[in-house]
Design an enzyme around this catalytic site. Structure first.
Site, PDB file in Angstrom:
ATOM      1  N   HIS A  91      45.147   7.283   0.407  1.00 39.83           N
ATOM      2  CA  HIS A  91      46.021   6.536   1.308  1.00 39.83           C
ATOM      3  C   HIS A  91      45.303   5.270   1.780  1.00 39.83           C
ATOM      4  O   HIS A  91      44.081   5.280   1.997  1.00 39.83           O
ATOM      5  CB  HIS A  91      46.407   7.393   2.518  1.00 39.83           C
ATOM      6  N   ASP A  93      44.935   3.601   4.501  1.00 35.79           N
ATOM      7  CA  ASP A  93      44.106   3.524   5.711  1.00 35.79           C
ATOM      8  C   ASP A  93      42.724   4.143   5.508  1.00 35.79           C
ATOM      9  O   ASP A  93      41.805   3.868   6.269  1.00 35.79           O
ATOM     10  CB  ASP A  93      44.816   4.160   6.912  1.00 35.79           C
ATOM     11  N   ASP A 202      42.698  14.541   5.787  1.00 39.18           N
ATOM     12  CA  ASP A 202      44.076  14.672   6.276  1.00 39.18           C
ATOM     13  C   ASP A 202      44.657  15.978   5.751  1.00 39.18           C
ATOM     14  O   ASP A 202      44.660  16.222   4.541  1.00 39.18           O
ATOM     15  CB  ASP A 202      44.934  13.506   5.782  1.00 39.18           C
TER      16      ASP A 202
END
Length: 316
Positions: A91, A93, A202
């Site tokens: 991802h 970020d 995550d």
């Protein structure tokens, strides 16, 4: 020799022994620095997700979110000293700061060896396209600035769950976690000198992560706060979708209670405006053990004791 002289020599020897004992103790620690504890929103007090782990003579970055290299500069860790980067997943970020760490670390510090990178499938493709994107700059720096060619290279390793790295007593194990629809996504466990740290990456509640984190010294876990979404006026359906890819404080409390780490700590805080008041009460519904809410530049020394050092200030 006079009594006074004996006292001076004794005090000197005692100080020297204390110094070497302290140095030996530090050499058996894992030192964790939270470079960035935020997520995509560009705020100044929580940069993008990135964690520096120092174990033995090794230094690794786990993810390189926005501002990773600036935070390294603040704590005076040389960019060229990083032995490699581990990505939890791809991802934006978590990787947007990588070109900066890679290229600035090469150009300014004159890194003269390839940068090692480990990550899930897709890592090699991302790295090769980044090299294409910066091809003009790389050629220019090598010809005009005489930057060492080897330092512009990236050696990418696509890994599966299991031991990803083991050298000089440092072992890094990838843990498959549940961040669907992202597949695969990893957490990581770092072992050194009998000390252990787990970084969740995550994830939703993950049985794999809980098993890997049972009894560890430090468990760094992500968290999403519904209250922070409500304050920001984000529509309920959008909030439900985003929070559904992460864990709430109550769910994180369940994870901590099962894993029972010596210290549980929050990082990658969603939204980055979430406060301890948003996170701690929900966690305490299911977990009463040691807990910290991470902040940028926080240092955790994992040794005989687990010591948390909060930054005196965070540059704005």
């Amino acid at each position: 020799m006079s009594v006074a002289s004996v006292r001076v020599v004794s005090m000197f020897l005692l100080a020297a022994v204390s110094f070497f004992l302290a140095a030996s103790a530090r050499s058996q620690e894992i030192r964790v620095t939270l470079l960035g504890t935020g997520n995509p929103p560009p705020v100044m007090d929580r940069f993008g997700p990135s964690i520096l782990v120092e174990a033995g003579n090794k230094k690794f970055l786990f993810d390189t979110g926005r501002g990773a290299i600036q935070r390294m500069t603040q704590i005076k860790v040389g960019w060229e000293t990083i032995n490699g980067v581990f990505f939890t997943h791809l991802h934006s970020d978590h990787v947007v700061g990588f070109p900066d760490a890679w290229l600035t670390g090469w150009l300014v510090s004159r890194r003269n060896r390839p940068l090692e990178v480990w990550g899930p499938p897709g890592t090699e493709n991302m790295v090769s396209h980044l090299r294409q994107a910066f091809e003009f700059d790389i050629r220019f720096r090598m010809s005009d600035d005489k930057a060492p060619a080897e330092g512009a290279l990236v050696s990418a390793h696509e890994i599966g769950a299991g031991v990803a790295y083991e050298q000089d007593g440092v072992r890094v194990t990838a843990i498959k976690v549940d961040h669907a629809p992202v597949e695969p996504a990893y957490g990581y466990r770092i072992d050194y000198a009998g000390r252990s740290v787990v970084l969740s990456g995550d994830t939703r509640i993950s049985d794999n992560l809980i098993r890997a984190a049972e009894g560890v010294d430090l468990l760094v876990h992500e968290v999403a706060s519904p209250e922070s979404f409500q304050r920001a006026g984000i529509p309920a359906e959008r909030m439900k979708t985003i929070v559904g890819h992460h864990v709430t404080p109550e769910q994180a409390g369940e994870v901590f209670e099962k894993a029972k780490p010596r210290l549980a700590l929050y990082s990658h805080i969603v939204l980055p405006t979430a406060t301890a008041d948003d996170l701690v009460p929900g966690t305490r519904k299911n977990y009463r053990g040691p807990l910290e809410v991470g902040e940028d530049l926080m240092v955790i020394e994992v040794g005989h004791e687990v010591v948390v050092r909060r930054p005196s200030h965070t540059a704005q």
